[in-house]
Motif scaffolding. Structure first.
Motif, PDB file in Angstrom:
ATOM      1  N   VAL A  92      26.086  24.355   7.473  1.00  0.00           N
ATOM      2  CA  VAL A  92      27.135  25.350   7.674  1.00  0.00           C
ATOM      3  C   VAL A  92      27.546  25.323   9.142  1.00  0.00           C
ATOM      4  O   VAL A  92      26.697  25.393  10.042  1.00  0.00           O
ATOM      5  CB  VAL A  92      26.636  26.762   7.307  1.00  0.00           C
ATOM      6  N   VAL A  94      29.270  27.229  12.058  1.00  0.00           N
ATOM      7  CA  VAL A  94      29.651  28.581  12.471  1.00  0.00           C
ATOM      8  C   VAL A  94      30.346  28.499  13.827  1.00  0.00           C
ATOM      9  O   VAL A  94      29.813  27.916  14.772  1.00  0.00           O
ATOM     10  CB  VAL A  94      28.409  29.493  12.579  1.00  0.00           C
ATOM     11  N   LYS A 113      31.142  23.331   5.207  1.00  0.00           N
ATOM     12  CA  LYS A 113      31.248  24.779   5.010  1.00  0.00           C
ATOM     13  C   LYS A 113      31.409  25.420   6.380  1.00  0.00           C
ATOM     14  O   LYS A 113      30.646  25.119   7.303  1.00  0.00           O
ATOM     15  CB  LYS A 113      30.011  25.308   4.293  1.00  0.00           C
ATOM     16  N   ILE A 115      32.157  28.986   8.809  1.00  0.00           N
ATOM     17  CA  ILE A 115      32.210  30.441   8.965  1.00  0.00           C
ATOM     18  C   ILE A 115      32.710  30.737  10.378  1.00  0.00           C
ATOM     19  O   ILE A 115      32.120  30.286  11.362  1.00  0.00           O
ATOM     20  CB  ILE A 115      30.836  31.100   8.736  1.00  0.00           C
ATOM     21  N   TYR A 132      33.034  38.298  10.412  1.00  0.00           N
ATOM     22  CA  TYR A 132      33.039  36.883  10.078  1.00  0.00           C
ATOM     23  C   TYR A 132      33.900  36.614   8.845  1.00  0.00           C
ATOM     24  O   TYR A 132      34.032  37.467   7.963  1.00  0.00           O
ATOM     25  CB  TYR A 132      31.612  36.362   9.859  1.00  0.00           C
ATOM     26  N   LEU A 134      34.903  33.478   5.888  1.00  0.00           N
ATOM     27  CA  LEU A 134      34.317  32.312   5.230  1.00  0.00           C
ATOM     28  C   LEU A 134      35.387  31.330   4.779  1.00  0.00           C
ATOM     29  O   LEU A 134      36.464  31.733   4.330  1.00  0.00           O
ATOM     30  CB  LEU A 134      33.518  32.758   4.003  1.00  0.00           C
ATOM     31  N   SER A 135      35.069  30.057   4.872  1.00  0.00           N
ATOM     32  CA  SER A 135      35.915  29.052   4.233  1.00  0.00           C
ATOM     33  C   SER A 135      35.668  29.115   2.733  1.00  0.00           C
ATOM     34  O   SER A 135      34.650  29.647   2.266  1.00  0.00           O
ATOM     35  CB  SER A 135      35.599  27.656   4.772  1.00  0.00           C
ATOM     36  N   THR A 138      32.209  28.013   1.074  1.00  0.00           N
ATOM     37  CA  THR A 138      30.953  28.606   1.548  1.00  0.00           C
ATOM     38  C   THR A 138      30.341  29.460   0.449  1.00  0.00           C
ATOM     39  O   THR A 138      31.011  30.300  -0.144  1.00  0.00           O
ATOM     40  CB  THR A 138      31.188  29.485   2.785  1.00  0.00           C
ATOM     41  N   ASP A 142      24.712  30.993   1.988  1.00  0.00           N
ATOM     42  CA  ASP A 142      25.063  30.585   3.349  1.00  0.00           C
ATOM     43  C   ASP A 142      25.598  31.776   4.139  1.00  0.00           C
ATOM     44  O   ASP A 142      25.229  31.988   5.300  1.00  0.00           O
ATOM     45  CB  ASP A 142      26.129  29.482   3.320  1.00  0.00           C
ATOM     46  N   ALA A 143      26.467  32.538   3.520  1.00  0.00           N
ATOM     47  CA  ALA A 143      27.044  33.710   4.178  1.00  0.00           C
ATOM     48  C   ALA A 143      25.961  34.720   4.535  1.00  0.00           C
ATOM     49  O   ALA A 143      25.985  35.315   5.617  1.00  0.00           O
ATOM     50  CB  ALA A 143      28.090  34.352   3.277  1.00  0.00           C
ATOM     51  N   ARG A 147      25.014  36.167   8.154  1.00  0.00           N
ATOM     52  CA  ARG A 147      25.081  37.622   8.341  1.00  0.00           C
ATOM     53  C   ARG A 147      23.766  38.160   8.895  1.00  0.00           C
ATOM     54  O   ARG A 147      23.756  39.017   9.783  1.00  0.00           O
ATOM     55  CB  ARG A 147      25.415  38.308   7.014  1.00  0.00           C
ATOM     56  N   GLU A 158      31.930  41.213   6.786  1.00  0.00           N
ATOM     57  CA  GLU A 158      32.800  40.124   6.354  1.00  0.00           C
ATOM     58  C   GLU A 158      34.237  40.613   6.245  1.00  0.00           C
ATOM     59  O   GLU A 158      34.498  41.714   5.738  1.00  0.00           O
ATOM     60  CB  GLU A 158      32.351  39.575   4.998  1.00  0.00           C
TER      61      GLU A 158
END
Length: 268
Positions: A92, A94, A113, A115, A132, A134-135, A138, A142-143, A147, A158
């Motif tokens: 991921v 970020v 992925k 973020i 945040y 997300l794509s 994702t 993962d989120a 977080r 989010e």
């Protein structure tokens, strides 16, 4: 969390995030890797937090699960070029780089992925606010991992990516508004006869306490304000002056101006 985390950039915001993650056990120090262009900075982070730190990301970039871009906007293109094609397929990415959109990152990492995060400086004292986005590819796990890392330094929420300019205008730039208000309230205390150190303490703790009441009570700020505003009392006298001077409107306009500026910078 057993995930390995790699930071591209070891500046103040990266330090705030990794220190919070380690101190609140959101991640293990031995699972955190940092790349920074200054060798002295690498030694400091390694000695202070027990993380791995080195000039260059070659040794860790292919083995970490979460890669955090924590660099200045003008350095983002070069940094992404250096690590392009070297990340794990399911890693991921970020980004806490201001103004760097998911689509812009996608040009370098088509299948990754992603973020995108807008944090603020109180992360450095464990009271940050991060939003945040997300794509589309994702997943929920993962989120949640990201977080949890952000929440170790304060609070995280989010949002849609289209909201991040407004987030920047409110919470990203917001600490500056808070510092200005504390300074002004302190000046008022001094004008009323208080020593500067006492006035600043009273101002800062009062705003901190008021914010905590909003967060912990769940009550609307208007309700809490009414609880301290007695008929014909001292508080309503002060509130009346603030309304006459346009304090409320000035704060609204400040958020809108900062939001527009964030959008302008994102279009460059």
């Amino acid at each position: 969390m057993s995930k390995k985390i790699g930071f591209i950039g070891g500046g103040a915001m990266a330090e705030a995030i990794l220190s919070g993650a380690v101190s609140r056990q959101a991640a293990k120090a031995e699972d955190i890797f940092v790349s920074d262009h200054k060798e002295q900075r690498c030694r400091f982070l390694q000695d202070t937090y027990g993380v791995h730190a080195a000039v260059g990301a070659e040794e860790f970039i292919g083995g970490v699960d979460i890669v955090v871009l924590a660099i200045k906007p003008q350095a983002a293109g070069g940094a992404m070029t250096e690590i392009q094609g070297k990340l794990k397929e399911d890693a991921v990415l970020v980004s806490i780089v201001a103004g760097l959109t998911i689509d812009s990152i996608r040009e370098f990492f088509p299948a990754q992925k992603i973020i995108r995060v807008m944090p603020n400086t109180p992360l450095s004292v464990g009271e940050g606010m991060s939003a945040y986005a997300l794509s589309g590819n994702t997943c929920a796990d993962d989120a949640e991992d990201v977080r949890a890392i952000l929440a170790a330094c304060g609070k995280a929420v989010e949002v849609k990516e289209s909201m991040l300019d407004a987030v920047t205008g409110l919470s990203g730039s917001g600490p500056a508004y808070g510092f200005l208000m504390i300074d002004a309230l302190s000046d008022g205390g001094v004008a009323a006869g208080l020593p500067r150190s006492v006035a600043t303490l009273l101002a800062a703790q009062t705003l901190y306490g008021a914010a905590k009441m909003v967060l912990e009570s769940g009550k609307h700020p208007d309700v809490l304000r009414d609880q301290v505003t007695s008929p014909a009392g001292t508080t309503i006298a002060g509130v009346r002056v603030m309304e006459q001077q346009g304090v409320r409107g000035a704060l609204i306009d400040a958020v809108l101006a900062a939001t527009e500026r964030s959008a302008q910078l994102g279009r460059k």
